[in-house]
Design an enzyme around this catalytic site. Structure first.
Site, short mmCIF file in Angstrom:
data_model
loop_
_atom_site.label_atom_id
_atom_site.label_comp_id
_atom_site.label_asym_id
_atom_site.label_seq_id
_atom_site.Cartn_x
_atom_site.Cartn_y
_atom_site.Cartn_z
N ASN A 178 -4.38 -6.58 1.94
CA ASN A 178 -4.75 -6.04 0.63
C ASN A 178 -5.42 -7.19 -0.12
OD1 ASN A 178 -4.93 -4.98 -1.93
ND2 ASN A 178 -2.72 -4.98 -2.31
N GLU A 221 1.08 -2.92 -8.66
CA GLU A 221 0.14 -3.33 -9.70
C GLU A 221 -0.56 -2.12 -10.32
OE1 GLU A 221 -1.96 -6.18 -7.26
OE2 GLU A 221 -0.16 -7.42 -7.23
N LYS A 264 -6.94 -7.13 -2.87
CA LYS A 264 -6.91 -6.96 -4.33
C LYS A 264 -8.30 -7.26 -4.89
CE LYS A 264 -2.04 -7.95 -4.08
NZ LYS A 264 -0.83 -8.50 -4.68
N GLU A 324 7.74 -2.89 -0.86
CA GLU A 324 7.30 -4.15 -1.47
C GLU A 324 8.14 -4.44 -2.72
OE1 GLU A 324 2.97 -5.11 -0.30
OE2 GLU A 324 2.91 -3.88 -2.10
N GLY A 354 3.28 -11.95 -4.50
CA GLY A 354 2.47 -13.03 -5.07
C GLY A 354 3.29 -14.16 -5.67
N HIS A 358 0.46 1.19 -5.32
CA HIS A 358 0.81 -0.24 -5.33
C HIS A 358 1.46 -0.57 -6.68
CE1 HIS A 358 0.44 -4.58 -5.44
NE2 HIS A 358 0.34 -4.53 -4.13
N SER A 366 4.66 -11.66 -0.21
CA SER A 366 4.59 -13.05 0.26
C SER A 366 4.75 -13.19 1.77
CB SER A 366 5.60 -13.93 -0.49
OG SER A 366 5.32 -13.93 -1.87
P1 PGA Z 1 1.34 -10.90 -1.48
O1 PGA Z 1 0.95 -9.39 -1.94
O2 PGA Z 1 1.32 -10.91 0.02
O3 PGA Z 1 0.27 -11.78 -2.08
O4 PGA Z 1 2.71 -11.16 -2.03
C1 PGA Z 1 1.45 -8.28 -1.25
C2 PGA Z 1 0.94 -7.01 -1.90
O5 PGA Z 1 0.81 -6.95 -3.13
O6 PGA Z 1 0.64 -6.03 -1.19
#
Ligand code: PGA
Length: 253
Positions: free
Chosen positions: A9, A96, A11, A166, A172, A94, A212
């Site tokens: 992803n 976000e 983003k 998640e 992140g 997601h 992460s």
């Molecule tokens: P990350 O993001 O691997 O940077 O923690 C995962 C995600 O948001 O799908």
């Protein structure tokens, strides 16, 4: 039995040139889709260019889409257009999107139905924030998200669904859930699906971990009984790291 999935992803990262360079770097090295499904989810304006260069084994996904078929929704992207340009997957719900764009369990459910109306494989995200985890309510919270997300889906749709667990506190942040925490939450999701449908269907649904994930922790995650792959943000931006993650997901590794 369940085929692993590694989905990147990106983003809101990468220009068109950077995206094309990445695809050029990985496309011939991505393992056969028969053994692992490899997906890159990019920003909408580059999707068509990436689809054209995806090669035999990589597939391209969108990061979101609108639940309506068409209409006055300025800035949104329809499932029909994604299908039309050859996109294969779409991330739905997601954290976000839920946090910044008010996506709810209800819109997530409508989007899953819409993705299936077109030829898109939904990757549905669920997960708790830190306060829920600390209160000991992770399974309660995630179960409610799953029940609402799956409303009205038939057995075949649920069997082919990809869910991504998640935990928001791990996204992140560099803070990964331990493999045991991730596996426990994923087992609970499978239990909920089994109760809603049946054990046979629940055994087929792929459930990924996200938060992460990186080359240093993928092996331990993939060793767990119920983790079928990963949804990867930061580490998917490097073609080298991404390929390492895909290799680690190969069965028998
Ligand atoms: P990350 O993001 O691997 O940077 O923690 C995962 C995600 O948001 O799908």
């Amino acid at each position: 039995m369940r085929k692993p999935v590694i989905a990147g992803n990106w983003k809101m990262h990468k220009t068109r040139d950077e995206a094309l360079q990445f695809i050029f770097n990985v496309t011939v090295k991505v393992p056969n889709r028969e053994f692992v499904e490899t997906v890159i989810c990019a920003q909408a304006p580059v999707l068509r260019d990436l689809v054209k260069r995806q090669g035999d084994h990589l597939r391209i996904g969108a990061q979101t889409m609108h639940e309506a078929t068409e209409g006055a929704y300025t800035g949104e992207t329809s499932a029909a257009l994604l299908e039309n340009i050859g996109v294969s997957y779409v991330i739905i719900g997601h954290s976000e999107r839920r946090e910044y764009y008010n996506e709810t369990d209800e819109t997530v459910n409508r989007k899953i139905h819409q993705a299936y109306r077109y030829d898109l494989a939904p990757i549905v995200c669920v997960g708790e924030d830190l306060s829920v985890r600390e209160a000991g309510d992770t399974n309660l919270h995630v179960s409610a998200q799953i029940k609402q997300a799956l409303k009205g889906l038939n057995e075949e749709q649920v069997a082919s669904l990809i869910v991504a667990y998640e935990p928001i506190w791990a996204i992140g942040t560099g803070k990964t859930a331990t493999p045991e925490q991730a596996n426990d939450a994923i087992k609970n999701i499978r239990k909920v699906i089994s109760a809603l449908y049946n054990a046979e269907i629940a055994e087929q649904t792929r459930i990924l971990y996200g938060g992460s994930v990186k080359p240093a922790n993928i092996d331990a995650l993939m060793q767990e009984s119920d983790i079928d792959g990963a949804l990867v943000g930061g580490a998917s931006l490097s073609s080298k790291d991404f390929l390492t993650l895909v290799e680690a997901a190969l069965p028998g590794k």
